[in-house]
Design a protein around this motif. Structure first.
Motif, mmCIF file in Angstrom:
data_model
loop_
_atom_site.group_PDB
_atom_site.id
_atom_site.type_symbol
_atom_site.label_atom_id
_atom_site.label_comp_id
_atom_site.label_asym_id
_atom_site.label_seq_id
_atom_site.Cartn_x
_atom_site.Cartn_y
_atom_site.Cartn_z
ATOM 1 N N LEU A 1 26.685 -9.107 22.322
ATOM 2 C CA LEU A 1 25.725 -8.073 21.976
ATOM 3 C C LEU A 1 24.340 -8.656 21.762
ATOM 4 O O LEU A 1 23.339 -8.102 22.209
ATOM 5 N N GLU B 1 19.089 -10.225 12.815
ATOM 6 C CA GLU B 1 18.643 -8.863 13.122
ATOM 7 C C GLU B 1 19.805 -8.011 13.644
ATOM 8 O O GLU B 1 19.943 -6.852 13.278
ATOM 9 N N VAL B 2 20.616 -8.616 14.487
ATOM 10 C CA VAL B 2 21.769 -7.883 15.008
ATOM 11 C C VAL B 2 22.679 -7.465 13.846
ATOM 12 O O VAL B 2 23.140 -6.323 13.769
ATOM 13 N N ILE C 1 16.233 -11.432 20.190
ATOM 14 C CA ILE C 1 16.629 -10.755 18.953
ATOM 15 C C ILE C 1 17.544 -11.712 18.204
ATOM 16 O O ILE C 1 18.440 -12.328 18.809
ATOM 17 N N HIS D 1 21.840 -7.092 10.685
ATOM 18 C CA HIS D 1 21.139 -6.093 9.858
ATOM 19 C C HIS D 1 21.285 -4.705 10.486
ATOM 20 O O HIS D 1 21.628 -3.727 9.807
ATOM 21 N N VAL D 2 21.046 -4.626 11.788
ATOM 22 C CA VAL D 2 21.104 -3.322 12.457
ATOM 23 C C VAL D 2 22.546 -2.800 12.475
ATOM 24 O O VAL D 2 22.779 -1.604 12.314
ATOM 25 N N ALA D 3 23.510 -3.695 12.600
ATOM 26 C CA ALA D 3 24.914 -3.264 12.571
ATOM 27 C C ALA D 3 25.248 -2.653 11.206
ATOM 28 O O ALA D 3 25.933 -1.633 11.121
#
Lengths: 513, 495, 93
Positions: free
Chosen positions: C26, C6-7, C2, C9-11
């Motif tokens: 993470l 992406e991390v 990942i 964006h999701v956060a």
């Protein structure tokens, strides 16, 4: 004259086509492409997923419960009447009713969305693929495709406080009221079939009257029970669709048209200046008439839809759908045809009456009570509509009910009142609530049809004007008007003009022999 | 044990709820005396066990006094029997936190349906029990407030997420307790603490007022000293609820289990759980229990359910996706924690949530959002749901041949505090045997089957949908035959 | 695997914030978990309907009848910032 029957917000286009456009740009070379997203608040007693009452205008947070406040642990349970109303709408728009429809969660953060997801429908909406046939004021028709009609829940209400404008941009903080949160909505999405702001407005007017006749919503744009967003783009005719913008929340028919006009103009100016239209949400400010992009520091939308596990799927069998279909009231298009046929009304009158359910009902009752449909139509579309429009009163609250108006029409029919007098009596009926006969008696308004009384007056007036009498006898027909005027003056306009005419001819001819 | 008054303190260590009911019915003790005795026991041992987040002494004593004010003849069967509640249930007017900082000081304005039912039945609520934050965990180490200890060994975890509920019953701090089970959160801690843990069929018990973790998996269930108490508590809480449209209730009440043998019943031993994941001490206890089933007349055969090995991965995707959405409402607007520093809305959201949630909760919210986000939905979420369908079909096929399926509840006995905290994957695999049952929405029960190195080992029995009555009867017969001690040998330090 | 992007964006999507160390850890943890769930990708599940609802129920509906809710005072009792019976949120822009 027939007034617009669509209520105070239906008045078309005042000052819209004022010709104030710049001459340098060839606007005719551009075609606009418009699709609408309409949110209809359903007039159920309770909210979509809880038993809180649906209201408007009450103190904040007084129609809420743990469910619609999104407290930890709560669960939604779907309102069966909301399903029925949504089915009615989908059927009236000729949509295919899905055999199986599922609710999804649409996830995003906003303070008016208590669970931080909206329960909505995604790839399995209730209704798919319908259409609405629309008739313009000039009688031409066009068809607007309905992409889908789906169910969802409304959000709460935000009031922006502090700052100067009361708008979100300048506000220091905002206040949230959840009375509206969870009210059932049906979202109707049209195909991009509309080509002008005028078409868009007329479509919305006719959709509104359809919804009204279905009895599923208050369809009040000022109160927000009917809301409209528009997707709009422009192109050279024949080209593929251009980049669209989303025009948000125009809360009247007029603002919809004006907002679209302003946005189309802005897009034309943008492209003519060699720039590109950016896909964004724009806000129409009715005060300035201008459109502006909503400030957005949000990420691209990623709603993470997934099936709502707390609700069961809905499967509507053919029998249910048929039952709902049979319960539908007569819809405007069918009613218009029937009114033309049954009452021999002209298309325009029939359309006006069919487009406004309460007014149409009033008309049919009046036609039955008075026995004269044509006159009834003229009254309902004329004096009655004019009165309703100027006073802002709804048909249901009209102080002049059907039976008293029929009685008034009877007084005209039997010659007691002239048409002009009847209009005045109507005004008095509306303002005082008295019936026509009482007003006629109190004000001594009845036409003088008593031959003896009128004959005395006629004889006296002819005798007092030997000169004009002689002229008439010489063949000057016009002079008769002078004598009629004199009699009317004498009787304060209450004489029956036909009888006066007959008596005068008789008297003038008689004395000449 | 001398229950009757005369100043001698009531010894609650071996009491079942049935026994409490008998003592109350005979007038051997008053509700006040019984409640006082449990409060004293809590005061004596909870400093070590730390099963409770909050003990509601005044509420419990007031409720007990109200029971005592009624004539015994006018009482309902379970009136005056105390109970412990996992802190996931909304109790009107009583702080409910789900062991999270984000809900600190939250006072629900309503009762969960099961709480209302227990109130009506006259049970006494002793207080709120510790758990993994938002039920995410298998050790109770993820509580924002403290770690509960296993009453059999204070250096070990009680399991989770209903670790407080299991430990409180094992430590005799309440005769029984309510928990919730999403992927094993009742059965696994019951196994690790040596008590009976029942997860009913999805839909048997209302979820209204139960703070949601994963909506399509969450079920309320019981932690008790024995199987009869489990049946009684299930009958008190089960039923269709108009506030939960996914609830159906039981098809028949569980009643009072009394079955003495297992003749005519076929048991399938799930092959996939017998491999290397199952530690040796656990395997021996399990095999001995299988022998007992045979001795009682049951027939045991190995059955393969190939899909269950993928179950844990499918479970974590589905549970995390639903959880991420369910936990989005904790946004600092209407209740719960709000950051002190919030110059604008986005900052308020981000700080509130980042301060309020613990690391495991954040991790799962992130996984869930990732699995649902544009472009990944089909690869992860939809694929996990299809795997779920496969698991459902595997179980359905197995139940064509077998009346019940059996396995160890947990591949291991209680592990040491901190042992798996740093390794989320190892922790997730604690739920290997329990998760597929949840995915298939089946009822499962864990009963104490013996000990490995002094630590309890649980035995899982799985039944078809809504087979609770039969499942509990089978569990009862086996329980009587195994006759395992459920009283943890812990010393009272105070009181 | 990942990506860091992406991390992040999701956060943002989930309204969470992590410091640099947490982000690195993470990213690694999520990567391991995602690799682990990739085992599902290997299953041939074509032809299987996804199970989105645990029980096979349908059409469980409620009559359109009002139920008493909360008073305004009760409704805002848990609110961290309340003014005139409404919840206060900071500047939205």
């Amino acid at each position: 004259m027939n007034a617009a029957p669509t209520g105070k917000s239906g008045a078309a286009g005042d000052g819209l086509n004022d010709g104030s456009r710049e001459p340098t740009v060839d606007r005719e070379a551009w075609e606009s492409v418009i699709g609408l997203e309409i949110h209809v608040q359903l007039s159920t007693q309770t909210k979509m997923f809880c038993g809180c009452t649906v209201t408007f205008g009450d103190p904040p947070n007084t129609h809420v419960c743990p469910v619609c406040l999104g407290h930890p642990g709560v669960l939604p349970v779907c309102n069966e009447r909301a399903i029925e109303y949504a089915t009615r709408i989908a059927l009236a728009l000729d949509c295919r009713i899905a055999e199986r429809t599922v609710f999804h969660r649409k996830n995003y953060f906003y303070p008016d969305l208590p669970k931080a997801y909206q329960i909505s429908q995604y790839d399995q909406p209730l209704g798919l693929g319908g259409h609405l046939d629309v008739e313009l004021e000039d009688g031409s028709r066009f068809t607007v495709g309905i992409t889908r009609a789906h169910m969802e829940e409304d959000a709460g209400k935000l009031v922006h406080a502090g700052g100067a404008s009361g708008r979100i941009d300048g506000a220091d903080y905002s206040l949230v009221d959840f009375n509206r949160g969870g009210i059932p909505l049906v979202e109707i999405v049209t195909e991009p079939d509309l080509r002008t702001p005028d078409q868009a407005r007329v479509f919305l007017v006719q959709l509104r009257s359809l919804l009204q006749q279905l009895g599923v919503s208050d369809v009040n744009m000022e109160e927000g029970s009917l809301r409209c967003d528009a997707n709009v783009s422009i192109r050279r005719p024949g080209d593929p669709f251009g980049t669209k913008t989303e025009l948000k929340n125009m809360n009247s028919f007029r603002f919809l048209q004006r907002g679209l006009e302003a946005e189309i103009e802005r897009q034309i100016d943008t492209l003519e200046a060699g720039e590109t239209v950016v896909q964004q949400t724009v806000h129409f400010d009715p005060a300035s008439g201008a459109v502006s992009a909503l400030r957005s520091k949000e990420e691209a939308h990623d709603y993470r839809y997934f099936p709502e596990p707390d609700l069961t799927p809905i499967e509507l069998d053919a029998e249910y759908v048929e039952r709902v279909r049979e319960s539908l009231p007569e819809l405007p298009a069918a009613r218009k045809e029937r009114l033309m046929e049954q009452y021999s009304l002209p298309a325009k009158d029939a359309a006006a009456l069919a487009g406004n359910k309460p007014l149409g009902d009033y008309f049919e009752e009046l036609a039955a009570a008075s026995g004269d449909a044509r006159t009834a139509a003229n009254w309902v579309l004329g004096d009655l509509s004019a009165y309703l429009n100027t006073s802002g009163v709804e048909v249901a609250d009209c102080p002049v009910k059907v039976a008293p108006l029929a009685e008034l029409l009877g007084l005209v029919d039997d010659g007691t009142l002239s048409g002009k007098m009847a209009k005045e009596v109507f005004e008095t009926m509306a303002s005082t609530g008295k019936d026509a006969k009482t007003i006629v008696a109190e004000e001594g308004l009845g036409q003088i049809s008593d031959l003896g009384e009128l004959e005395t007056i006629v004889v006296r007036i002819v005798a007092a004007n030997p000169g004009p009498a002689e002229e008439f006898r010489q063949g000057r027909e016009k002079v008769l008007g002078f004598f009629v005027g004199q009699v009317m003056k004498e009787t304060q306009g209450q004489a029956n003009p036909q009888i006066v005419n007959d008596l005068l001819r008789k008297q003038l001819g008689a004395s000449g022999v | 044990m001398s229950a009757a008054g005369g100043g001698a303190a009531l010894d609650v260590t071996t009491l079942t709820a049935y026994r409490c009911r008998e003592l109350l019915a005979r007038g051997d003790v008053s509700a006040t005396e019984l409640t006082r005795a449990y409060l004293d026991r809590i005061a004596a041992v909870d400093e070590q066990v730390q099963a409770f987040l909050r003990v509601d002494e005044s509420g419990a004593m007031a409720a007990a006094a109200a029971v005592d004010a009624k004539p015994r003849s006018g009482r309902q069967p379970w009136e005056g029997v105390p109970i412990g509640l996992k802190d996931i249930f909304c109790v009107k007017g009583v702080e409910t936190t789900c062991a999270s900082r984000i809900l600190k000081d939250y006072i629900p304005p309503y009762d969960a349906t099961i709480i209302a039912k227990l109130r009506t039945a006259g049970l006494i609520f002793l207080g709120k029990l510790n758990m993994d934050e938002f039920a995410m965990g298998s050790s109770t180490e993820n509580s924002a407030f403290h770690t509960t200890r296993n009453p059999w060994d204070f250096d070990r975890v009680p399991g989770g997420s209903s670790g407080g509920s299991a430990a409180c019953v094992a430590a005799s701090e309440a005769p029984w307790a309510l928990g919730t089970d999403t992927g094993g959160s009742i059965r696994q801690p019951a196994s690790l603490c040596g008590v009976v843990g029942l997860r009913p069929t999805y839909g048997a018990v209302s979820r209204y007022g139960v703070i949601a973790f994963a909506s399509s998996l969450d079920q309320v269930g019981t932690l008790t000293r024995d199987v009869r108490d489990a049946a009684a508590l299930l009958d008190l809480i089960a039923g269709r609820d108009a506030m939960d449209c996914t609830s159906t209730g039981l098809s028949e009440p569980a009643g009072t289990p009394g079955r003495a043998d297992l003749r005519g019943l076929r048991f399938g031993v799930i092959e996939e759980y017998m491999g290397e994941a199952c530690r040796s001490g656990v395997r021996e206890v399990f095999d001995a229990a299988v022998d007992s089933i045979s001795a009682l007349g049951g027939v045991c055969e190995v059955v393969s359910l190939p899909s269950v090995e993928r179950g844990v991965a499918a479970y974590y995707l589905i549970a995390a996706s639903e959880a991420g959405s369910n936990l989005a409402r904790f946004d600092g607007v209407r209740y719960g924690h709000r950051t002190e520093h919030s110059e604008d809305l986005y900052e308020m959201y981000v700080r509130t949530r980042s301060e309020g949630f613990g690391p495991e909760v954040k991790r799962r919210i992130m996984i869930g959002a990732y699995a649902l986000s544009a472009g990944y939905y089909d690869a992860y979420y939809a694929q996990a749901q299809r795997a779920r369908t496969l698991i459902i079909q595997d179980f359905a096929r197995a139940f064509e041949r077998f009346d019940f399926l059996i396995s160890p509840t947990s591949p291991t006995v209680a592990f040491e505090i901190g042992e798996r905290a740093a390794d989320p994957l190892a922790m997730y695999l604690s739920d290997l045997c329990t998760v597929p049952v949840s995915l298939a929405a089946l009822p499962g029960i864990s009963i104490p089957a013996g000990f490995s190195a002094g630590l309890p080992v649980g035995f899982q029995i799985i039944g078809p949908h809504f087979s609770e009555r039969g499942l509990l009867n089978v569990a009862y017969a086996l329980e009587q035959s195994l006759d395992v001690n459920t009283v943890a040998p812990l010393a009272e330090t105070a009181g | 695997m990942i990506s860091r992007q992406e991390v992040e964006h999701v956060a943002r999507l989930t309204r969470l914030r992590f410091d640099e160390d947490e982000l690195c850890r993470l990213q690694a943890e999520l990567g391991r978990i995602i690799d682990w769930v990739e085992q599902l990708a290997g299953l041939d599940l074509s032809g299987l309907e996804p199970t989105s609802h645990a029980a096979s129920l349908k059409n469980v509906l409620r009559a359109d009848e009002p139920v008493a809710g909360l008073s305004q005072e009760e409704a805002v009792a848990n609110g961290p910032d309340v003014e005139q019976g409404q919840f206060v949120v900071p500047r939205i822009g």
